[in-house]
Design a protein around this motif. Sequence first.
Motif, PDB file in Angstrom:
ATOM      1  N   SER A   1      -3.222  11.011  19.566  1.00  0.00           N
ATOM      2  CA  SER A   1      -2.883  11.821  20.656  1.00  0.00           C
ATOM      3  C   SER A   1      -4.549  12.263  20.990  1.00  0.00           C
ATOM      4  O   SER A   1      -5.148  12.299  22.214  1.00  0.00           O
ATOM      5  CB  SER A   1      -2.372  12.948  20.674  1.00  0.00           C
ATOM      6  OG  SER A   1      -2.570  13.940  19.805  1.00  0.00           O
TER       7      SER A   1
ATOM      8  N   ASP B   1     -12.345  22.319  28.675  1.00  0.00           N
ATOM      9  CA  ASP B   1     -11.325  23.441  28.119  1.00  0.00           C
ATOM     10  C   ASP B   1      -9.800  23.379  28.500  1.00  0.00           C
ATOM     11  O   ASP B   1      -8.961  23.561  27.437  1.00  0.00           O
ATOM     12  CB  ASP B   1     -11.770  24.905  28.525  1.00  0.00           C
ATOM     13  CG  ASP B   1     -13.036  25.218  28.071  1.00  0.00           C
ATOM     14  OD1 ASP B   1     -13.442  24.961  27.434  1.00  0.00           O
ATOM     15  OD2 ASP B   1     -13.551  26.322  28.978  1.00  0.00           O
ATOM     16  N   ASP B   2      -9.567  22.705  29.496  1.00  0.00           N
ATOM     17  CA  ASP B   2      -7.889  22.519  29.849  1.00  0.00           C
ATOM     18  C   ASP B   2      -7.517  21.353  29.122  1.00  0.00           C
ATOM     19  O   ASP B   2      -6.467  21.321  28.874  1.00  0.00           O
ATOM     20  CB  ASP B   2      -7.965  22.091  31.260  1.00  0.00           C
ATOM     21  CG  ASP B   2      -8.471  20.923  31.872  1.00  0.00           C
ATOM     22  OD1 ASP B   2      -9.611  20.557  31.275  1.00  0.00           O
ATOM     23  OD2 ASP B   2      -8.076  20.302  32.676  1.00  0.00           O
ATOM     24  N   LEU B   3      -8.332  20.679  28.443  1.00  0.00           N
ATOM     25  CA  LEU B   3      -7.753  19.461  27.330  1.00  0.00           C
ATOM     26  C   LEU B   3      -7.527  20.064  25.692  1.00  0.00           C
ATOM     27  O   LEU B   3      -7.010  19.277  24.941  1.00  0.00           O
ATOM     28  CB  LEU B   3      -8.682  18.357  27.228  1.00  0.00           C
ATOM     29  CG  LEU B   3      -8.592  17.711  28.404  1.00  0.00           C
ATOM     30  CD1 LEU B   3      -9.509  16.293  28.480  1.00  0.00           C
ATOM     31  CD2 LEU B   3      -7.055  16.960  29.040  1.00  0.00           C
ATOM     32  N   VAL B   4      -7.875  21.249  25.619  1.00  0.00           N
ATOM     33  CA  VAL B   4      -7.610  21.988  24.572  1.00  0.00           C
ATOM     34  C   VAL B   4      -6.251  22.683  24.203  1.00  0.00           C
ATOM     35  O   VAL B   4      -6.135  23.917  24.675  1.00  0.00           O
ATOM     36  CB  VAL B   4      -8.834  23.019  23.981  1.00  0.00           C
ATOM     37  CG1 VAL B   4      -8.610  23.596  22.717  1.00  0.00           C
ATOM     38  CG2 VAL B   4     -10.402  22.247  24.187  1.00  0.00           C
ATOM     39  N   ASP B   5      -5.343  21.908  23.691  1.00  0.00           N
ATOM     40  CA  ASP B   5      -4.152  22.303  23.513  1.00  0.00           C
ATOM     41  C   ASP B   5      -3.403  21.630  22.369  1.00  0.00           C
ATOM     42  O   ASP B   5      -3.999  20.634  21.866  1.00  0.00           O
ATOM     43  CB  ASP B   5      -3.225  22.134  24.958  1.00  0.00           C
ATOM     44  CG  ASP B   5      -3.326  20.630  25.509  1.00  0.00           C
ATOM     45  OD1 ASP B   5      -3.066  19.843  24.610  1.00  0.00           O
ATOM     46  OD2 ASP B   5      -3.112  20.481  26.674  1.00  0.00           O
ATOM     47  N   ALA B   6      -2.143  22.061  22.349  1.00  0.00           N
ATOM     48  CA  ALA B   6      -1.411  21.524  21.180  1.00  0.00           C
ATOM     49  C   ALA B   6      -1.157  20.007  21.067  1.00  0.00           C
ATOM     50  O   ALA B   6      -1.071  19.376  20.374  1.00  0.00           O
ATOM     51  CB  ALA B   6      -0.142  22.330  20.966  1.00  0.00           C
ATOM     52  N   ASP B   7      -0.946  19.613  22.394  1.00  0.00           N
ATOM     53  CA  ASP B   7      -0.494  18.130  22.529  1.00  0.00           C
ATOM     54  C   ASP B   7      -1.872  17.277  22.324  1.00  0.00           C
ATOM     55  O   ASP B   7      -1.936  16.191  21.668  1.00  0.00           O
ATOM     56  CB  ASP B   7      -0.200  17.968  23.959  1.00  0.00           C
ATOM     57  CG  ASP B   7       1.267  18.528  24.620  1.00  0.00           C
ATOM     58  OD1 ASP B   7       1.838  18.438  23.380  1.00  0.00           O
ATOM     59  OD2 ASP B   7       1.392  18.668  25.560  1.00  0.00           O
ATOM     60  N   THR B   8      -3.011  17.488  22.836  1.00  0.00           N
ATOM     61  CA  THR B   8      -4.166  16.863  22.519  1.00  0.00           C
ATOM     62  C   THR B   8      -4.629  16.928  21.250  1.00  0.00           C
ATOM     63  O   THR B   8      -4.689  15.595  20.632  1.00  0.00           O
ATOM     64  CB  THR B   8      -5.601  17.384  23.240  1.00  0.00           C
ATOM     65  OG1 THR B   8      -5.255  17.774  24.750  1.00  0.00           O
ATOM     66  CG2 THR B   8      -6.894  16.788  22.790  1.00  0.00           C
TER      67      THR B   8
ATOM     68  N   SER C   1      -7.731  26.331  13.772  1.00  0.00           N
ATOM     69  CA  SER C   1      -8.332  26.798  14.826  1.00  0.00           C
ATOM     70  C   SER C   1      -9.855  26.563  14.905  1.00  0.00           C
ATOM     71  O   SER C   1     -10.399  26.168  15.858  1.00  0.00           O
ATOM     72  CB  SER C   1      -7.868  28.198  15.303  1.00  0.00           C
ATOM     73  OG  SER C   1      -8.471  29.076  14.335  1.00  0.00           O
TER      74      SER C   1
END
Length: 106
Positions: free
Chosen positions: A82, A69-76, A49
């Motif tokens: 990815s 911020d909305d692109l800060v996720d597990a998929d990214t 993290s």
Amino acid sequence: MLDRTQERRPMESMDPLHRYHEVLCGRLPFTGSESLEPDDPLMDLGLDSLTIVQLIGDLENAFHIDFPDDLVDADTFATVGSLWVVVQGLLTTRDSAAPGEAAVRT
């Protein structure tokens, strides 16, 4: 892919993919001396993290982009590939923005 043994050049003179790999290798502790592959899991390379926050800052500075911020996720942040897809999208957005729009950082 990028071989870490290649001569290091100033960031601004590198092609975007090479610059991206340099940023990753500079931040992730377990990249080793081997080349990075698109399907390499970022967590296996030492992503946690705190490193995500640092890596976002590194990418924003290297590419003059804003990482939403909305692109800060597990998929990214799943794999080298990815994250590169997201960075490419942000570069496209930056490059296609009209002069004076907020998508371009100074």
